[in-house]
Motif scaffolding. Structure first.
Motif, PDB file in Angstrom:
ATOM      1  N   ASN A 199      86.370 -10.562  57.822  1.00  0.00           N
ATOM      2  CA  ASN A 199      87.191 -11.919  57.861  1.00  0.00           C
ATOM      3  C   ASN A 199      85.953 -13.078  58.484  1.00  0.00           C
ATOM      4  O   ASN A 199      85.027 -12.551  59.157  1.00  0.00           O
ATOM      5  CB  ASN A 199      88.342 -11.859  58.380  1.00  0.00           C
ATOM      6  CG  ASN A 199      89.266 -10.845  57.785  1.00  0.00           C
ATOM      7  OD1 ASN A 199      89.177 -10.614  56.669  1.00  0.00           O
ATOM      8  ND2 ASN A 199      90.311 -10.655  58.301  1.00  0.00           N
ATOM      9  N   CYS A 200      86.434 -14.393  58.174  1.00  0.00           N
ATOM     10  CA  CYS A 200      85.724 -15.222  58.921  1.00  0.00           C
ATOM     11  C   CYS A 200      85.382 -15.248  60.384  1.00  0.00           C
ATOM     12  O   CYS A 200      86.397 -14.759  61.181  1.00  0.00           O
ATOM     13  CB  CYS A 200      86.323 -16.797  58.573  1.00  0.00           C
ATOM     14  SG  CYS A 200      85.465 -17.967  59.653  1.00  0.00           S
ATOM     15  N   ILE A 201      84.284 -15.224  60.824  1.00  0.00           N
ATOM     16  CA  ILE A 201      83.866 -14.964  62.301  1.00  0.00           C
ATOM     17  C   ILE A 201      84.397 -15.931  63.219  1.00  0.00           C
ATOM     18  O   ILE A 201      84.757 -15.726  64.194  1.00  0.00           O
ATOM     19  CB  ILE A 201      82.222 -14.899  62.154  1.00  0.00           C
ATOM     20  CG1 ILE A 201      81.623 -14.358  63.689  1.00  0.00           C
ATOM     21  CG2 ILE A 201      81.753 -16.598  62.228  1.00  0.00           C
ATOM     22  CD1 ILE A 201      80.192 -14.385  63.795  1.00  0.00           C
ATOM     23  N   PHE A 202      84.876 -17.069  62.824  1.00  0.00           N
ATOM     24  CA  PHE A 202      85.468 -18.024  63.486  1.00  0.00           C
ATOM     25  C   PHE A 202      87.015 -18.054  63.427  1.00  0.00           C
ATOM     26  O   PHE A 202      87.830 -17.962  64.353  1.00  0.00           O
ATOM     27  CB  PHE A 202      85.036 -19.637  63.292  1.00  0.00           C
ATOM     28  CG  PHE A 202      85.774 -20.654  63.664  1.00  0.00           C
ATOM     29  CD1 PHE A 202      86.118 -20.717  65.164  1.00  0.00           C
ATOM     30  CD2 PHE A 202      86.588 -21.503  62.976  1.00  0.00           C
ATOM     31  CE1 PHE A 202      86.914 -21.688  65.539  1.00  0.00           C
ATOM     32  CE2 PHE A 202      87.414 -22.532  63.416  1.00  0.00           C
ATOM     33  CZ  PHE A 202      87.593 -22.640  64.889  1.00  0.00           C
ATOM     34  N   CYS A 203      87.598 -18.275  62.204  1.00  0.00           N
ATOM     35  CA  CYS A 203      89.083 -18.371  61.980  1.00  0.00           C
ATOM     36  C   CYS A 203      89.807 -17.284  61.558  1.00  0.00           C
ATOM     37  O   CYS A 203      90.931 -17.206  61.482  1.00  0.00           O
ATOM     38  CB  CYS A 203      89.370 -19.751  61.112  1.00  0.00           C
ATOM     39  SG  CYS A 203      89.185 -19.348  59.226  1.00  0.00           S
ATOM     40  N   GLY A 204      89.162 -16.159  61.157  1.00  0.00           N
ATOM     41  CA  GLY A 204      89.732 -14.759  60.593  1.00  0.00           C
ATOM     42  C   GLY A 204      90.364 -14.967  59.333  1.00  0.00           C
ATOM     43  O   GLY A 204      90.830 -13.833  58.962  1.00  0.00           O
ATOM     44  N   VAL A 259      81.295 -18.514  52.055  1.00  0.00           N
ATOM     45  CA  VAL A 259      81.613 -19.630  52.579  1.00  0.00           C
ATOM     46  C   VAL A 259      83.238 -19.478  52.765  1.00  0.00           C
ATOM     47  O   VAL A 259      84.050 -18.994  52.025  1.00  0.00           O
ATOM     48  CB  VAL A 259      81.474 -20.864  51.989  1.00  0.00           C
ATOM     49  CG1 VAL A 259      82.009 -20.764  50.134  1.00  0.00           C
ATOM     50  CG2 VAL A 259      82.039 -22.127  52.522  1.00  0.00           C
ATOM     51  N   CYS A 260      83.621 -19.698  54.093  1.00  0.00           N
ATOM     52  CA  CYS A 260      85.115 -19.462  54.445  1.00  0.00           C
ATOM     53  C   CYS A 260      85.911 -20.704  53.767  1.00  0.00           C
ATOM     54  O   CYS A 260      85.450 -21.815  54.058  1.00  0.00           O
ATOM     55  CB  CYS A 260      85.503 -19.542  55.916  1.00  0.00           C
ATOM     56  SG  CYS A 260      87.151 -19.612  56.315  1.00  0.00           S
ATOM     57  N   GLU A 261      86.767 -20.255  53.012  1.00  0.00           N
ATOM     58  CA  GLU A 261      87.716 -21.474  52.085  1.00  0.00           C
ATOM     59  C   GLU A 261      88.464 -22.114  53.320  1.00  0.00           C
ATOM     60  O   GLU A 261      89.035 -23.219  52.784  1.00  0.00           O
ATOM     61  CB  GLU A 261      88.448 -20.727  51.046  1.00  0.00           C
ATOM     62  CG  GLU A 261      89.450 -19.909  51.574  1.00  0.00           C
ATOM     63  CD  GLU A 261      90.150 -18.840  50.598  1.00  0.00           C
ATOM     64  OE1 GLU A 261      90.961 -19.378  49.812  1.00  0.00           O
ATOM     65  OE2 GLU A 261      89.550 -17.736  50.458  1.00  0.00           O
ATOM     66  N   LYS A 262      88.792 -21.583  54.407  1.00  0.00           N
ATOM     67  CA  LYS A 262      89.564 -22.299  55.240  1.00  0.00           C
ATOM     68  C   LYS A 262      88.919 -23.235  56.179  1.00  0.00           C
ATOM     69  O   LYS A 262      89.287 -24.437  56.365  1.00  0.00           O
ATOM     70  CB  LYS A 262      90.533 -21.183  56.143  1.00  0.00           C
ATOM     71  CG  LYS A 262      91.612 -21.990  56.942  1.00  0.00           C
ATOM     72  CD  LYS A 262      92.772 -20.942  57.216  1.00  0.00           C
ATOM     73  CE  LYS A 262      93.403 -21.413  58.259  1.00  0.00           C
ATOM     74  NZ  LYS A 262      93.525 -20.893  59.669  1.00  0.00           N
ATOM     75  N   CYS A 263      87.956 -22.876  56.979  1.00  0.00           N
ATOM     76  CA  CYS A 263      87.130 -23.484  57.880  1.00  0.00           C
ATOM     77  C   CYS A 263      85.862 -24.157  57.429  1.00  0.00           C
ATOM     78  O   CYS A 263      85.196 -24.815  58.090  1.00  0.00           O
ATOM     79  CB  CYS A 263      87.144 -22.991  59.146  1.00  0.00           C
ATOM     80  SG  CYS A 263      85.824 -21.578  59.132  1.00  0.00           S
ATOM     81  N   PHE A 264      85.309 -23.450  56.021  1.00  0.00           N
ATOM     82  CA  PHE A 264      84.128 -23.971  55.491  1.00  0.00           C
ATOM     83  C   PHE A 264      82.906 -23.653  56.456  1.00  0.00           C
ATOM     84  O   PHE A 264      81.732 -24.181  56.321  1.00  0.00           O
ATOM     85  CB  PHE A 264      83.875 -25.400  55.095  1.00  0.00           C
ATOM     86  CG  PHE A 264      85.076 -25.710  54.058  1.00  0.00           C
ATOM     87  CD1 PHE A 264      84.658 -25.483  52.784  1.00  0.00           C
ATOM     88  CD2 PHE A 264      86.179 -26.186  54.270  1.00  0.00           C
ATOM     89  CE1 PHE A 264      85.484 -25.536  51.407  1.00  0.00           C
ATOM     90  CE2 PHE A 264      87.145 -26.419  53.316  1.00  0.00           C
ATOM     91  CZ  PHE A 264      86.755 -25.885  51.875  1.00  0.00           C
TER      92      PHE A 264
HETATM   93 ZN   LIG Z   1      86.821 -19.759  58.476  1.00  0.00          ZN
END
Ligand SMILES: [Zn+2]
Length: 435
Positions: free
Chosen positions: A29-34, A72-77
């Motif tokens: 998952n996204c390293i920042f927002c999960g 690219v994370c679709e939530k936090c980009f």
């Molecule tokens: Zn993210």
């Protein structure tokens, strides 16, 4: 900042394009927002660790290749590659990268120290802390001014070089634990610097949370990183490698710092590393530092370029593939005409470029680099030998491919004498250019 609007988006027909990036299958998952990672920015195939330069003996052994796939994370980009190798295995112990081998980078550091010392009125009562202080290339300027400083650097050989320059060094990885230890000893940073390290941090949230702990109540942090907008606009796909987990826009980095109680209040655009941002942050509670007009302008330009619109990321893969085709076309034509081509510089980005393009000694005879650590070694994966720069004088090549294209002015100036025998320079990024 008008140039931001010429990003990937504009080239693909504007943000109205409904096309989304290819669906990829990320393992994490996204390293920042999960949030689960579902969209591919670019898939560069398989790549070795780019800073594992090989010795003669290594040539008889197999190498490990890892998927090099940016999402690219679709939530936090936040743009990121999947982590296959832990940071301790890459940066701990000895590390082959020394900042001091680039003249323009040293000048950049010296100018920064001069400006920030005045801006924050730093003096002998201040404490400057640099995270990933490498060989002391920057902190030595604070030593010269008598301003107390501390470098935190996990690579023991880099830290040893810094110590020789009078820099106080702690050989450690940075995060909440190290920050808390320092704070317990009464150390808080008036100025906290992190240059070109945010991309390398495997546990981003732990790192930024550590910055929050170590920063003095009225302290300022400055962070430099290559700007994702420029990386995308100018096809800088070779800045993507295993050791770089994350690629930041102002939009995404603002969210990361905000989540840890840090407000960003100023930003500068820099020419370094093909186009970087230097952000300024402070505790959310410290309202003495107001958000600047420059900050609002850069953020606005990113939003207008579609930084928070998934469709903006769709065309990058094709731009990268076309950059590869153009480089191969040049190399094939040059070789067919019986010309010799060599590479100048063996930085990490050269490994991504040469491995992705499949360029070996069939196309490039050898590489040269100023760093003696690399002499007699071979580029990982493609196994092109690396020599000292003087090797060029003996073989007098027709073309010199400048692999650290971000330093093309500095390097072509240093090599101006090769024009004597008619050598021409070539850069591969943003697209092949012979000059
Ligand atoms: Zn993210």
């Amino acid at each position: 900042m008008a140039e931001l609007t010429t990003s990937c988006i504009e080239n693909s027909g504007g943000p109205a394009s409904a096309q989304l990036p290819t669906i990829g299958k990320a393992k994490g998952n996204c390293i920042f927002c999960g949030h689960p990672l579902r969209y591919t920015l670019v898939d560069l195939g398989l790549s070795p660790l780019c800073e594992n330069w090989l010795s003669e003996q290594d040539l008889h052994k197999p190498e490990t290749f890892y998927p090099l796939h940016a999402f690219v994370c679709e939530k936090c980009f936040l743009v990121q590659v999947e982590e296959y190798v832990h940071g301790e295995d890459i940066f701990g112990g000895d590390y082959g990268y020394f900042s001091s081998f680039s003249t323009s980078w040293l000048e950049h550091a010296a100018r920064y120290v001069e400006t920030i010392t005045k801006r924050l009125s730093l003096d002998s009562s201040s404490l400057v802390v640099e995270l990933a202080s490498n060989d002391g290339y920057l902190l030595k300027n604070f030593v010269a001014r008598g301003i107390p400083n501390l470098g935190i650097e996990p690579a023991a050989n880099c830290a040893a070089e810094a110590t020789k320059l009078g820099v106080n060094c702690l050989v450690k990885f940075f995060g909440v634990e190290t920050a808390q230890e320092l704070r317990d000893q009464g150390q808080r940073a008036s100025l906290l610097i992190a240059n070109n390290v945010l991309a390398h941090v495997p546990d981003l949230n732990d790192f930024v949370a550590g910055m929050k702990i170590l920063l003095a109540d009225d302290g300022v942090l400055t962070v430099e990183f290559p700007h994702l907008v420029r990386q995308m606009e100018e096809n800088q796909f070779d800045t993507i490698y295993q050791e770089h987990y994350c690629y930041y826009s102002l939009y995404s980095v603002e969210q990361v710092f905000a989540a840890h109680g840090i407000t960003l209040f100023d930003v500068e655009t820099l020419p370094t590393h093909g186009g970087s941002l230097r952000i300024y942050g402070r505790h959310v509670e410290n309202e003495a530092q107001a958000v600047t007009e420059a900050y609002r302008r850069v953020m606005q330009a990113e939003l207008e370029a579609g930084i928070n619109d998934l469709a903006s990321y769709a065309c990058f893969s094709e731009k990268v593939a076309e950059t590869k085709r153009k480089l191969l076309h040049f190399l094939i034509e040059a070789k067919r005409q019986g010309k010799t081509v060599v590479g100048y510089g063996a930085p990490g980005k050269a490994s991504t470029l040469l491995n992705y393009c499949g360029v070996r000694t069939d196309m490039i005879d050898y590489l040269v680099d100023r760093n003696p650590y690399k002499h007699g070694r071979y580029m990982p994966g493609v196994r092109i030998p690396i020599h000292a720069p003087e090797h060029i004088d003996h073989t007098r090549p027709d073309y010199i491919l400048i692999l650290p294209w971000n330093l093309k002015d500095e390097i072509s100036e240093q090599l101006a004498y090769t024009r004597e025998w008619g050598a021409q320079f070539v850069v591969p990024i943003p697209e092949v250019q012979v000059f």
